[in-house]
Design a protein around this motif. Structure first.
Motif, PDB file in Angstrom:
ATOM      1  N   ALA A   1       0.851  -1.186   0.000  1.00  0.00           N
ATOM      2  CA  ALA A   1       0.000   0.000   0.000  1.00  0.00           C
ATOM      3  C   ALA A   1       0.887   1.236   0.000  1.00  0.00           C
ATOM      4  O   ALA A   1       1.765   1.368   0.848  1.00  0.00           O
ATOM      5  CB  ALA A   1      -0.911  -0.004   1.221  1.00  0.00           C
ATOM      6  N   LYS A   2       0.661   2.125  -0.974  1.00  0.00           N
ATOM      7  CA  LYS A   2       1.525   3.290  -1.136  1.00  0.00           C
ATOM      8  C   LYS A   2       0.849   4.557  -0.613  1.00  0.00           C
ATOM      9  O   LYS A   2      -0.379   4.670  -0.612  1.00  0.00           O
ATOM     10  CB  LYS A   2       1.880   3.481  -2.601  1.00  0.00           C
ATOM     11  N   ILE A   3       1.667   5.486  -0.179  1.00  0.00           N
ATOM     12  CA  ILE A   3       1.184   6.808   0.216  1.00  0.00           C
ATOM     13  C   ILE A   3       1.570   7.786  -0.891  1.00  0.00           C
ATOM     14  O   ILE A   3       2.750   7.936  -1.210  1.00  0.00           O
ATOM     15  CB  ILE A   3       1.781   7.254   1.562  1.00  0.00           C
ATOM     16  N   MET A   4       0.555   8.422  -1.487  1.00  0.00           N
ATOM     17  CA  MET A   4       0.811   9.333  -2.599  1.00  0.00           C
ATOM     18  C   MET A   4       0.060  10.637  -2.402  1.00  0.00           C
ATOM     19  O   MET A   4      -0.971  10.682  -1.717  1.00  0.00           O
ATOM     20  CB  MET A   4       0.382   8.693  -3.925  1.00  0.00           C
ATOM     21  N   GLU A   5       0.575  11.702  -2.989  1.00  0.00           N
ATOM     22  CA  GLU A   5      -0.087  13.003  -2.968  1.00  0.00           C
ATOM     23  C   GLU A   5      -1.024  13.083  -4.167  1.00  0.00           C
ATOM     24  O   GLU A   5      -0.614  12.887  -5.307  1.00  0.00           O
ATOM     25  CB  GLU A   5       0.936  14.137  -3.018  1.00  0.00           C
ATOM     26  N   ILE A   6      -2.276  13.368  -3.896  1.00  0.00           N
ATOM     27  CA  ILE A   6      -3.302  13.391  -4.937  1.00  0.00           C
ATOM     28  C   ILE A   6      -3.762  14.825  -5.147  1.00  0.00           C
ATOM     29  O   ILE A   6      -3.938  15.596  -4.195  1.00  0.00           O
ATOM     30  CB  ILE A   6      -4.495  12.504  -4.539  1.00  0.00           C
ATOM     31  N   GLU A   7      -3.975  15.162  -6.424  1.00  0.00           N
ATOM     32  CA  GLU A   7      -4.385  16.523  -6.762  1.00  0.00           C
ATOM     33  C   GLU A   7      -5.822  16.821  -6.338  1.00  0.00           C
ATOM     34  O   GLU A   7      -6.242  17.962  -6.301  1.00  0.00           O
ATOM     35  CB  GLU A   7      -4.244  16.743  -8.279  1.00  0.00           C
ATOM     36  N   ASN A   8      -6.606  15.780  -6.065  1.00  0.00           N
ATOM     37  CA  ASN A   8      -8.009  15.935  -5.656  1.00  0.00           C
ATOM     38  C   ASN A   8      -8.855  16.648  -6.708  1.00  0.00           C
ATOM     39  O   ASN A   8      -9.712  17.480  -6.380  1.00  0.00           O
ATOM     40  CB  ASN A   8      -8.104  16.696  -4.321  1.00  0.00           C
ATOM     41  N   SER A   9      -8.602  16.338  -7.958  1.00  0.00           N
ATOM     42  CA  SER A   9      -9.459  16.854  -9.029  1.00  0.00           C
ATOM     43  C   SER A   9     -10.489  15.789  -9.368  1.00  0.00           C
ATOM     44  O   SER A   9     -10.174  14.593  -9.374  1.00  0.00           O
ATOM     45  CB  SER A   9      -8.630  17.210 -10.265  1.00  0.00           C
ATOM     46  N   TYR A  10     -11.703  16.221  -9.633  1.00  0.00           N
ATOM     47  CA  TYR A  10     -12.790  15.290  -9.897  1.00  0.00           C
ATOM     48  C   TYR A  10     -13.520  15.772 -11.140  1.00  0.00           C
ATOM     49  O   TYR A  10     -13.939  16.931 -11.214  1.00  0.00           O
ATOM     50  CB  TYR A  10     -13.743  15.233  -8.702  1.00  0.00           C
ATOM     51  N   GLU A  11     -13.660  14.899 -12.134  1.00  0.00           N
ATOM     52  CA  GLU A  11     -14.320  15.264 -13.397  1.00  0.00           C
ATOM     53  C   GLU A  11     -15.663  14.555 -13.493  1.00  0.00           C
ATOM     54  O   GLU A  11     -15.746  13.332 -13.382  1.00  0.00           O
ATOM     55  CB  GLU A  11     -13.445  14.900 -14.591  1.00  0.00           C
ATOM     56  N   VAL A  12     -16.722  15.343 -13.679  1.00  0.00           N
ATOM     57  CA  VAL A  12     -18.074  14.800 -13.769  1.00  0.00           C
ATOM     58  C   VAL A  12     -18.801  15.468 -14.938  1.00  0.00           C
ATOM     59  O   VAL A  12     -18.315  16.437 -15.524  1.00  0.00           O
ATOM     60  CB  VAL A  12     -18.863  15.031 -12.456  1.00  0.00           C
ATOM     61  N   ILE A  13     -19.964  14.946 -15.248  1.00  0.00           N
ATOM     62  CA  ILE A  13     -20.799  15.523 -16.296  1.00  0.00           C
ATOM     63  C   ILE A  13     -21.797  16.487 -15.654  1.00  0.00           C
ATOM     64  O   ILE A  13     -22.442  16.162 -14.662  1.00  0.00           O
ATOM     65  CB  ILE A  13     -21.553  14.431 -17.074  1.00  0.00           C
ATOM     66  N   GLY A  14     -21.889  17.682 -16.225  1.00  0.00           N
ATOM     67  CA  GLY A  14     -22.832  18.683 -15.744  1.00  0.00           C
ATOM     68  C   GLY A  14     -23.799  19.092 -16.838  1.00  0.00           C
ATOM     69  O   GLY A  14     -23.731  18.613 -17.977  1.00  0.00           O
ATOM     70  N   GLU A  15     -24.713  19.978 -16.483  1.00  0.00           N
ATOM     71  CA  GLU A  15     -25.722  20.445 -17.438  1.00  0.00           C
ATOM     72  C   GLU A  15     -25.875  21.950 -17.319  1.00  0.00           C
ATOM     73  O   GLU A  15     -25.972  22.488 -16.218  1.00  0.00           O
ATOM     74  CB  GLU A  15     -27.062  19.757 -17.178  1.00  0.00           C
ATOM     75  N   ALA A  16     -25.884  22.608 -18.475  1.00  0.00           N
ATOM     76  CA  ALA A  16     -26.097  24.058 -18.511  1.00  0.00           C
ATOM     77  C   ALA A  16     -27.593  24.345 -18.426  1.00  0.00           C
ATOM     78  O   ALA A  16     -28.396  23.692 -19.095  1.00  0.00           O
ATOM     79  CB  ALA A  16     -25.514  24.646 -19.785  1.00  0.00           C
ATOM     80  N   LYS A  17     -27.938  25.318 -17.598  1.00  0.00           N
ATOM     81  CA  LYS A  17     -29.345  25.671 -17.422  1.00  0.00           C
ATOM     82  C   LYS A  17     -29.507  27.187 -17.448  1.00  0.00           C
ATOM     83  O   LYS A  17     -28.669  27.923 -16.924  1.00  0.00           O
ATOM     84  CB  LYS A  17     -29.882  25.125 -16.097  1.00  0.00           C
TER      85      LYS A  17
ATOM     86  N   THR B   1      -2.684   2.546   6.836  1.00  0.00           N
ATOM     87  CA  THR B   1      -1.812   3.691   7.115  1.00  0.00           C
ATOM     88  C   THR B   1      -0.704   3.823   6.085  1.00  0.00           C
ATOM     89  O   THR B   1       0.008   4.831   6.057  1.00  0.00           O
ATOM     90  CB  THR B   1      -1.176   3.546   8.506  1.00  0.00           C
ATOM     91  N   GLY B   2      -0.540   2.807   5.228  1.00  0.00           N
ATOM     92  CA  GLY B   2       0.496   2.834   4.218  1.00  0.00           C
ATOM     93  C   GLY B   2       1.583   1.813   4.495  1.00  0.00           C
ATOM     94  O   GLY B   2       1.857   1.462   5.645  1.00  0.00           O
ATOM     95  N   ASN B   3       2.185   1.305   3.425  1.00  0.00           N
ATOM     96  CA  ASN B   3       3.280   0.332   3.485  1.00  0.00           C
ATOM     97  C   ASN B   3       2.845  -1.053   3.943  1.00  0.00           C
ATOM     98  O   ASN B   3       3.704  -1.907   4.209  1.00  0.00           O
ATOM     99  CB  ASN B   3       4.421   0.836   4.376  1.00  0.00           C
ATOM    100  N   GLU B   4       1.554  -1.315   4.085  1.00  0.00           N
ATOM    101  CA  GLU B   4       1.105  -2.670   4.402  1.00  0.00           C
ATOM    102  C   GLU B   4       1.323  -3.580   3.182  1.00  0.00           C
ATOM    103  O   GLU B   4       1.126  -3.162   2.035  1.00  0.00           O
ATOM    104  CB  GLU B   4      -0.375  -2.691   4.789  1.00  0.00           C
ATOM    105  N   PHE B   5       1.743  -4.815   3.447  1.00  0.00           N
ATOM    106  CA  PHE B   5       1.927  -5.811   2.399  1.00  0.00           C
ATOM    107  C   PHE B   5       0.579  -6.487   2.180  1.00  0.00           C
ATOM    108  O   PHE B   5       0.036  -7.126   3.090  1.00  0.00           O
ATOM    109  CB  PHE B   5       2.989  -6.821   2.819  1.00  0.00           C
ATOM    110  N   ILE B   6      -0.008  -6.326   1.000  1.00  0.00           N
ATOM    111  CA  ILE B   6      -1.390  -6.759   0.770  1.00  0.00           C
ATOM    112  C   ILE B   6      -1.479  -7.664  -0.449  1.00  0.00           C
ATOM    113  O   ILE B   6      -0.612  -7.663  -1.330  1.00  0.00           O
ATOM    114  CB  ILE B   6      -2.323  -5.551   0.576  1.00  0.00           C
ATOM    115  N   ALA B   7      -2.548  -8.454  -0.483  1.00  0.00           N
ATOM    116  CA  ALA B   7      -2.840  -9.293  -1.645  1.00  0.00           C
ATOM    117  C   ALA B   7      -3.544  -8.451  -2.702  1.00  0.00           C
ATOM    118  O   ALA B   7      -4.383  -7.614  -2.386  1.00  0.00           O
ATOM    119  CB  ALA B   7      -3.717 -10.468  -1.229  1.00  0.00           C
ATOM    120  N   THR B   8      -3.211  -8.681  -3.966  1.00  0.00           N
ATOM    121  CA  THR B   8      -3.853  -7.939  -5.055  1.00  0.00           C
ATOM    122  C   THR B   8      -4.703  -8.901  -5.887  1.00  0.00           C
ATOM    123  O   THR B   8      -5.795  -9.260  -5.477  1.00  0.00           O
ATOM    124  CB  THR B   8      -2.794  -7.214  -5.911  1.00  0.00           C
TER     125      THR B   8
END
Length: 365
Positions: free
Chosen positions: A50-66, A333-340
């Motif tokens: 399990a890795k610890i990474m920095e995420i940009e926290n961008s989220y792309e969704v579909i919207g509608e113009a009104k 918490t990160g660095n756990e050895f896990i099954a994939t």
């Protein structure tokens, strides 16, 4: 003699029983040895950390113009058309007559109602005068007043019907492509047209899952058209629903966008990108997630006293999915050895065969 026979018989029975017991004991021992010859149940999986990474926290969704102003205009009463004041796709102004239905019968009834109202008013005044002279009763005055009120209500009702048979534009805007002709008969609740208000602004409605990082009122989002090469536009969030949708588990937001160049049209689907501050999260491969009716799990692999790998389920809370990786909000918490790959066939304490990585070996586990 009889005692000797009995003793011999008892001895023979004892020998037979002892022989049978010894034979059964040997059979049981053989069965135990045969069972121990089978290997312990196990599973083979692939593994990762399990890795610890920095995420940009961008989220792309579909919207509608009104459109901020949009209204469907419908008839309230049935009747033929005597006037059409707009053409398909016209630009109309507030108060402009769009359509008028025939109201001759209502106007005739209104004349009669006004005449009855005038008579009722005169009758009421006469009765009031007579009451002041003590020449009539209070009951007659009350009846005259009631007749006057009924006549007033009838006039108001007919006037309202006549007014509602004339449909006007409630604000400046563009009408749809509907086409009507004089003499055409309309039923009650017939949709005449849809008018979209003229404005330099347009709303962008979009929804985010409850697991996503939620923006705040006033935050900026990026809007772009779908399937077209266009410049990304910027909109500001102005509102959100107070609750999470009980069906989709999403929160709906509304943003305001400058549309003075008419880049977007009402009801157009757009791509919305919500950007948040970067943050660190635990990341695991999507193949490591095991799901059942109790929740989501990841199997951690740990050494036992014989230095063999054993599976241990850990309940986790999932965040967003990034391609083939899954964000873990809690549980790791990160660095756990896990099954994939193959984690779905594991269970608590099961013996696991996997190839430990060099990093794991150096960790001393």
């Amino acid at each position: 003699m009889n005692i000797k026979r009995w003793l011999i018989s008892i001895a023979l029975i004892f020998v037979v029983i002892a022989s049978l017991g010894f034979l059964k004991f040997q059979q049981i021992q053989a069965a135990i040895a045969f069972g121990e010859s089978f290997p312990e149940p196990s599973g083979s999986v692939q593994s990762a950390f399990a890795k610890i990474m920095e995420i940009e926290n961008s989220y792309e969704v579909i919207g509608e113009a009104k459109a901020p102003k949009s209204l469907r205009i419908t008839t309230e009463y049935a009747g033929p058309i005597i006037y059409v004041g707009f053409a398909p796709g016209d630009k109309v102004t507030q108060g402009q007559i769009l359509l008028r239905q025939d109201s001759q019968i209502e106007r005739a009834n209104l004349k009669a109602a006004k005449a009855r109202l005038a008579l009722a008013e005169a009758q009421f005044k006469r009765q009031a005068t007579l009451l002041a002279q003590n020449r009539t009763s209070q009951n007659d005055v009350d009846m005259a007043q009631a007749d006057k009120s009924i006549a007033e209500a009838e006039v108001e009702n007919l006037s309202s019907v006549i007014q509602k048979k004339t449909l006007v534009a409630p604000f400046d805007g563009m009408v749809g492509l509907e086409d009507y002709q004089v003499g055409q008969m309309l039923d009650a609740n017939t949709q005449i047209t849809e008018i979209v208000g003229t404005s330099d602004k347009i709303w962008i409605d979009f929804a985010l899952p409850q697991t996503a990082l939620q923006p705040s009122i006033g935050d900026m989002i990026t809007v772009s058209t779908i399937g077209q090469s266009s410049t990304a536009l910027t909109a500001r969030i102005i509102a959100r629903t107070p609750t999470v949708n009980s069906t989709s588990r999403q929160i709906v937001y509304r943003a305001l966008l400058d549309n003075s160049n008419n880049a977007l049209s009402p009801n157009q689907m757009v791509s919305v990108t919500v950007n948040g501050a970067p943050s660190k999260h635990v990341i695991v491969p999507t193949t490591s997630i095991y799901r059942d009716h109790t929740g989501n799990y990841v199997y951690a692999l740990k050494r036992d006293s014989n230095n063999d790998w054993r599976a241990h389920p850990i309940k986790v809370q999932l965040g967003q999915r990034i391609k083939d990786s899954q964000v873990i909000l809690s549980g790791l918490t990160g660095n756990e050895f896990i099954a994939t790959e193959g984690a779905f066939k594991l269970s608590e304490g099961l013996l696991v065969y996997t190839q430990a990585t060099k990093a794991e070996s150096e960790s001393g586990e």
